[in-house]
Design a protein around this motif. Sequence first.
Motif, PDB file in Angstrom:
ATOM      1  N   PRO A  67     -11.680 -18.659  46.424  1.00 28.95           N
ATOM      2  CA  PRO A  67     -12.025 -16.733  46.154  1.00 28.95           C
ATOM      3  C   PRO A  67     -12.952 -16.472  44.584  1.00 28.95           C
ATOM      4  O   PRO A  67     -13.996 -14.915  45.202  1.00 28.95           O
ATOM      5  N   ASP A  68     -12.190 -17.332  43.555  1.00 29.56           N
ATOM      6  CA  ASP A  68     -13.470 -16.723  42.436  1.00 29.56           C
ATOM      7  C   ASP A  68     -14.745 -17.225  42.214  1.00 29.56           C
ATOM      8  O   ASP A  68     -14.402 -17.921  42.390  1.00 29.56           O
ATOM      9  N   GLU A  69     -15.654 -16.814  41.874  1.00 28.03           N
ATOM     10  CA  GLU A  69     -16.998 -17.122  42.025  1.00 28.03           C
ATOM     11  C   GLU A  69     -16.536 -18.237  40.620  1.00 28.03           C
ATOM     12  O   GLU A  69     -17.225 -18.742  40.463  1.00 28.03           O
ATOM     13  N   VAL A  70     -15.933 -17.724  39.554  1.00 29.24           N
ATOM     14  CA  VAL A  70     -16.827 -18.392  38.749  1.00 29.24           C
ATOM     15  C   VAL A  70     -15.547 -19.547  38.763  1.00 29.24           C
ATOM     16  O   VAL A  70     -16.508 -20.762  38.019  1.00 29.24           O
ATOM     17  N   THR A  71     -14.072 -19.158  38.995  1.00 21.50           N
ATOM     18  CA  THR A  71     -13.702 -20.802  39.267  1.00 21.50           C
ATOM     19  C   THR A  71     -14.434 -21.591  40.526  1.00 21.50           C
ATOM     20  O   THR A  71     -14.055 -22.924  39.931  1.00 21.50           O
ATOM     21  N   ALA A  72     -15.112 -20.912  41.369  1.00 22.50           N
ATOM     22  CA  ALA A  72     -15.531 -22.398  42.527  1.00 22.50           C
ATOM     23  C   ALA A  72     -16.857 -22.979  41.615  1.00 22.50           C
ATOM     24  O   ALA A  72     -17.248 -24.039  42.024  1.00 22.50           O
ATOM     25  N   GLU A  73     -17.637 -22.098  41.433  1.00 21.49           N
ATOM     26  CA  GLU A  73     -19.213 -22.208  40.395  1.00 21.49           C
ATOM     27  C   GLU A  73     -18.451 -23.099  39.214  1.00 21.49           C
ATOM     28  O   GLU A  73     -19.327 -24.710  39.358  1.00 21.49           O
ATOM     29  N   ALA A  74     -17.687 -22.999  38.490  1.00 19.02           N
ATOM     30  CA  ALA A  74     -16.989 -23.600  37.710  1.00 19.02           C
ATOM     31  C   ALA A  74     -16.429 -25.562  38.318  1.00 19.02           C
ATOM     32  O   ALA A  74     -17.256 -26.347  37.559  1.00 19.02           O
ATOM     33  N   ALA A  75     -16.022 -25.488  39.547  1.00 19.21           N
ATOM     34  CA  ALA A  75     -15.483 -26.871  39.942  1.00 19.21           C
ATOM     35  C   ALA A  75     -16.512 -27.269  40.715  1.00 19.21           C
ATOM     36  O   ALA A  75     -16.443 -28.345  40.388  1.00 19.21           O
ATOM     37  N   GLU A  76     -17.544 -26.946  40.862  1.00 17.73           N
ATOM     38  CA  GLU A  76     -18.302 -27.085  41.612  1.00 17.73           C
ATOM     39  C   GLU A  76     -19.278 -28.318  40.307  1.00 17.73           C
ATOM     40  O   GLU A  76     -19.286 -29.509  40.321  1.00 17.73           O
ATOM     41  N   GLU A  77     -19.268 -27.859  39.028  1.00 20.74           N
ATOM     42  CA  GLU A  77     -19.910 -28.322  38.118  1.00 20.74           C
ATOM     43  C   GLU A  77     -18.758 -29.147  37.497  1.00 20.74           C
ATOM     44  O   GLU A  77     -19.929 -30.802  36.619  1.00 20.74           O
ATOM     45  N   VAL A  78     -18.243 -29.357  37.394  1.00 19.39           N
ATOM     46  CA  VAL A  78     -17.227 -30.109  36.890  1.00 19.39           C
ATOM     47  C   VAL A  78     -17.262 -31.356  38.124  1.00 19.39           C
ATOM     48  O   VAL A  78     -17.258 -32.437  37.632  1.00 19.39           O
ATOM     49  N   VAL A  79     -17.299 -31.634  39.066  1.00 20.11           N
ATOM     50  CA  VAL A  79     -16.665 -32.634  39.519  1.00 20.11           C
ATOM     51  C   VAL A  79     -18.590 -33.122  39.460  1.00 20.11           C
ATOM     52  O   VAL A  79     -18.523 -34.372  39.621  1.00 20.11           O
ATOM     53  N   ALA A  80     -19.397 -31.837  39.596  1.00 19.57           N
ATOM     54  CA  ALA A  80     -20.710 -32.660  39.127  1.00 19.57           C
ATOM     55  C   ALA A  80     -20.549 -34.031  38.103  1.00 19.57           C
ATOM     56  O   ALA A  80     -21.321 -34.893  38.156  1.00 19.57           O
ATOM     57  N   GLU A  81     -20.389 -33.253  37.193  1.00 22.52           N
ATOM     58  CA  GLU A  81     -20.240 -33.624  35.864  1.00 22.52           C
ATOM     59  C   GLU A  81     -19.540 -35.044  36.390  1.00 22.52           C
ATOM     60  O   GLU A  81     -20.000 -35.967  35.283  1.00 22.52           O
ATOM     61  N   LEU A  82     -17.871 -35.076  35.952  1.00 21.31           N
ATOM     62  CA  LEU A  82     -17.347 -36.440  36.319  1.00 21.31           C
ATOM     63  C   LEU A  82     -18.384 -37.301  37.306  1.00 21.31           C
ATOM     64  O   LEU A  82     -18.212 -38.353  37.369  1.00 21.31           O
ATOM     65  N   ARG A  83     -18.099 -37.008  38.473  1.00 23.97           N
ATOM     66  CA  ARG A  83     -19.357 -38.182  39.653  1.00 23.97           C
ATOM     67  C   ARG A  83     -20.189 -38.763  38.962  1.00 23.97           C
ATOM     68  O   ARG A  83     -20.625 -39.584  38.699  1.00 23.97           O
ATOM     69  N   GLU A  84     -21.402 -37.351  37.960  1.00 22.91           N
ATOM     70  CA  GLU A  84     -21.561 -38.600  37.161  1.00 22.91           C
ATOM     71  C   GLU A  84     -21.660 -39.129  36.306  1.00 22.91           C
ATOM     72  O   GLU A  84     -22.247 -40.474  35.698  1.00 22.91           O
ATOM     73  N   ALA A  85     -20.567 -38.924  35.599  1.00 21.85           N
ATOM     74  CA  ALA A  85     -19.798 -39.999  34.316  1.00 21.85           C
ATOM     75  C   ALA A  85     -19.907 -41.232  35.166  1.00 21.85           C
ATOM     76  O   ALA A  85     -19.838 -42.414  34.519  1.00 21.85           O
TER      77      ALA A  85
END
Length: 106
Positions: free
Chosen positions: A85-103
């Motif tokens: 529900p926290d937008e900052v946490t949700a956005e950070a999770a999206e970014e981290v998942v994307a960067e890890l998958r890219e790696a």
Amino acid sequence: MKSTIQFETITDILSEELYQTRYMIGQIDEKHYIYIWTCRTGEEVVEVSTEMLNSPAHDHGAMIGTAQEIADHIEVCVGLHRDDPDEVTAEAAEEVVAELREALGL
């Protein structure tokens, strides 16, 4: 007992917004990767212990597998925070998942 797993670090992310967790992806060989996560962010060098591999916890652990096996794990464990529900946490999770998958080349 510390593990002496040799790997080449591909990405190393410290996400202050995502529970102050450090996420790392490394390549062990042509087919195998290592994924490490830890809230023990004060450590400059993270040594992979047998405990991290054999008894991973939500805040400190590691796994070895193929790119797809690790990506599946990341989707379940880190990806679930995209619905936080926290937008900052949700956005950070999206970014981290994307960067890890890219790696992982996915």
